[in-house]
Structures are given as C-alpha cells and as structure tokens.
Write an enzyme that holds these catalytic residues in place. Structure first.
Site, PDB file in Angstrom:
ATOM      1  N   LYS A  82      62.954 -14.939  37.110  1.00 56.38           N
ATOM      2  CA  LYS A  82      63.456 -13.686  37.667  1.00 56.38           C
ATOM      3  C   LYS A  82      63.603 -13.833  39.178  1.00 56.38           C
ATOM      4  CE  LYS A  82      62.996 -11.672  33.611  1.00 56.38           C
ATOM      5  NZ  LYS A  82      62.736 -12.873  32.817  1.00 56.38           N
ATOM      6  N   ASP A  83      64.683 -13.252  39.741  1.00 55.20           N
ATOM      7  CA  ASP A  83      64.879 -13.462  41.170  1.00 55.20           C
ATOM      8  C   ASP A  83      64.153 -12.421  42.012  1.00 55.20           C
ATOM      9  OD1 ASP A  83      68.298 -12.420  42.071  1.00 55.20           O
ATOM     10  OD2 ASP A  83      66.523 -11.229  41.777  1.00 55.20           O
ATOM     11  N   ARG A  84      64.308 -12.544  43.320  1.00 57.77           N
ATOM     12  CA  ARG A  84      63.509 -11.727  44.228  1.00 57.77           C
ATOM     13  C   ARG A  84      64.188 -10.435  44.646  1.00 57.77           C
ATOM     14  NH1 ARG A  84      65.366 -16.050  47.287  1.00 57.77           N
ATOM     15  NH2 ARG A  84      66.659 -15.543  49.104  1.00 57.77           N
ATOM     16  N   HIS A  85      65.467 -10.257  44.340  1.00 57.44           N
ATOM     17  CA  HIS A  85      66.215  -9.093  44.821  1.00 57.44           C
ATOM     18  C   HIS A  85      66.154  -7.948  43.815  1.00 57.44           C
ATOM     19  CE1 HIS A  85      67.962 -11.497  48.101  1.00 57.44           C
ATOM     20  NE2 HIS A  85      68.007 -12.468  47.209  1.00 57.44           N
ATOM     21  N   GLU A 362      68.431 -11.807  36.020  1.00 55.44           N
ATOM     22  CA  GLU A 362      67.312 -11.791  36.944  1.00 55.44           C
ATOM     23  C   GLU A 362      66.321 -12.851  36.542  1.00 55.44           C
ATOM     24  OE1 GLU A 362      69.044  -9.196  39.323  1.00 55.44           O
ATOM     25  OE2 GLU A 362      67.168 -10.153  39.717  1.00 55.44           O
TER      26      GLU A 362
END
Length: 362
Positions: A82-85, A362
């Site tokens: 999962k990404d940070r944004h 994500e």
C-alpha cells in the site's frame, strides 16, 4: 501506440461527460482497507497485526518493524503493498517472538488496530481484494452523475486496466522496460529490471483491453480467447464464441489478456490476431518477454458494495475490488480525467503476478 502511460489513449467503457474533480487533497480523501482472503484462526506460531498507516509505504513500515522489533525482513509477511498517499489498513504477519515487543512500537502515522495469531505466514497475494472509500472534491452537484455511471459499471463491469501507479512518475517505466528487453538498458539491479519489464507487459495488456472496447468486445468473446469463470477461477479456451458470449454477457465469464512470458502461451484464432495487433503497435513480440514467467489477467472485473454519497464540494464513492485491480480504473470512468496520471505515487500493490506487484491501486 505510445509507451508513455496516458489515460486518453485507453478507451473508456462509459460514454458522455464525467464528473471532473480532484483527488487526494489530503490523505484521508483516499482510504483503502485490505479484505483478507481467509479468517484468522486466533492461534498458531505467527502473530498477525492489523495496521492503519498514513504517510508511509508498506515497505517503509516493514523496515521500521524489523528495526524496532528485532526481526528480519524475510520473516515479515504482507499480502499487498500500500502506498503512502492515503490512509490504508492492512495485515502483516510476524514471528511469534515479536509479539512481546509490539506495545513498544512507535512510528508516527501508524497505529495497531488488531493483534491475533494464525498458523501460516501471510504471503503476497493472500487477500480477497481491497475496499476503497474515495472523496472527489471540486465536483459540486455531480453526485447524481457519478451514481449513474457507477450503476453502469456495477452492471457491466470495469475495464481491468493497469493504472498509472504501475508505470512510475510520468508514466515512463515501460519505455525503460523496452530498453531492458532489447538489451539496451543500463539498469543493473535485477529487481528493478523485472519491474520495468512488467510495466512493458502491462502496456501491452492495456492496449489489448482498449482494442476490445473499441471493437465492442468488452463483454463478448472471440474464438481463441482464454476465458475465466468469475465464480471458480477456472480458465478455458473459447471454441464457440457465440455460445460462450451469452455467458459473458451475464457476467459469468470474461476474457483474459496475456502478460507475456516463457510460461504462458499467446492467444490463438481471432483473439490471437487482436493480441498481435496490440504487440505490433509497440513493435514487440512474445519472445522479447522470455525473462518473465508470464500470466493471464482478466480484462473485466466487477465492483462489490458500490455507493455514492453527496458532499458539499463533490461526492464520496465507495466500492470493493478484487485483488490486482486498480481503483483508478473506476475513478477514471466516473471523472473522465487523467486520474493520478502525473502524481508522484508509489509502485502498485495488492497481489503478485510473476513475482512482481500487480496492484490494487494502493
């Protein structure tokens, strides 16, 4: 066809105007919750930890866990990246010895929601899908328009495009992937070379899906297609497209596209001709992907529990997608904009195809 990712080059399913709007004004505008593939037993040699994180990639959280809990990277299991944004929720598995140190874990933007036990380590792709709750701002009065488009997507399915996160900042990863398969790239890291090649695979797949939409074949099947049953996951070759297309129209089966590699055979018949067209548009051949194992990917996926809620400045849309699919494919249909195309987002996530992240946005 260009190797640079561009939503406008990929045919949308729904016609007419979208809602417009902007995404990710703040992290809480984009929420993702991992849907586990199975229930946890509550006992076993592995500690399963459900984390909510904001402002961190999964990889960064894993590194911090290893440092603070005294475990090795290879001993931590995750089902997706999962990404940070966004605000994201996911499960990780740890060796049992780490449980006693969990209360001391300190990382801003990360909190532990649940801790339990299970008998097996969590592995990449061991999830059913992801639940998305997304706020679309600067789209005042467009909730009804969004709901109408969402109804069409719920009934007909969503084109299973790889989203822009697959292709890196500026959508340029596939261009370097082409240099990799031609032996012209200066990139030496094997892992990076694999990821760049998967971006090239993904570009061919997206082109194949777009050609199907252009030809009115989104829900239909061609002779030579390898179709997949949505209920059981079984894959079969289509020999009687007229008979099988009726099942496809009912949403029981869908065509798959080829992620080229040495372990997967190209399509044949009329479907193979369309696939060759997608390859030829980029000057590629199946043999150029011999460094990859390859796989098959559904050209169409279906939403679950989809809804739209009006907001003062736009709307919030919620839906669940199967693993490996991208929320941006849904949002692009709703908004009719280049969703996240230029955003500095992280590599995609969720499950793995041929050992590399396939994505669930994500």
């Amino acid at each position: 066809m260009s190797l640079v990712f561009d939503w406008s080059a990929l045919r949308a399913l729904t016609d007419g105007p979208g809602t417009g709007g902007v995404l990710r004004r703040e992290a809480a505008d984009f929420r993702v919750e991992e849907v586990p593939a199975y229930a946890l037993s509550g006992e076993g040699e592995y500690v399963f930890v459900q984390l909510e994180k904001t402002g961190h990639t999964t990889a960064h959280v894993v590194r911090e866990l290893c440092a603070q809990l005294g475990v090795r990277d290879r001993d931590v299991g995750v089902a997706g990246l999962k990404d940070r944004h966004a605000v994201t929720t996911q499960w990780l598995s740890l060796p049992a010895r780490a449980e006693a140190r969990l209360p001391s874990l300190s990382l801003e933007g990360v909190r532990i929601l649940n801790v339990t036990r299970h008998g097996n380590k969590l592995a990449m792709g061991h999830l059913r899908g992801n639940r998305f709750v997304v706020r679309v701002r600067e789209a005042q009065g467009q909730a009804a328009q969004a709901a109408g488009i969402l109804d069409v997507l719920t009934a007909r399915g969503v084109p299973n495009y790889f989203g822009p996160q697959r292709f890196g900042l500026g959508g340029l990863n596939a261009e370097e992937g082409l240099r990799v398969v031609r032996g012209e790239s200066r990139v030496k890291d094997p892992r990076v070379r694999r990821f760049l090649t998967t971006a090239l695979q993904s570009t061919v797949f997206n082109g194949f899906v777009s050609l199907r939409l252009q030809g009115g074949l989104f829900a239909g099947l061609l002779e030579g297609d390898m179709a997949k049953k949505h209920d059981t996951g079984g894959v079969f070759m289509v020999q009687d497209p007229q008979a099988e297309s009726a099942r496809a129209e009912r949403g029981e089966v869908s065509a798959t596209g080829t992620l080229f590699g040495r372990k997967v055979k190209p399509l044949t018949g009329a479907a193979g001709e369309l696939e060759q067209q997608a390859l030829a548009a980029l000057g590629l051949t199946p043999a150029m992907f011999s460094s990859r194992k390859g796989d098959r990917r559904l050209t169409r996926i279906f939403l679950e529990d989809a809804s739209v809620h009006p907001e003062e400045d736009g709307y919030t849309v919620a839906f669940t997608l199967p693993k490996g699919s991208f929320a941006t494919s849904v949002l692009r249909e709703l908004m009719k904009t280049s969703v996240d195309a230029a955003a500095d987002l992280d590599a995609p996530s969720s499950d793995a195809v041929d050992g590399s992240p396939e994505g669930s946005d994500e």
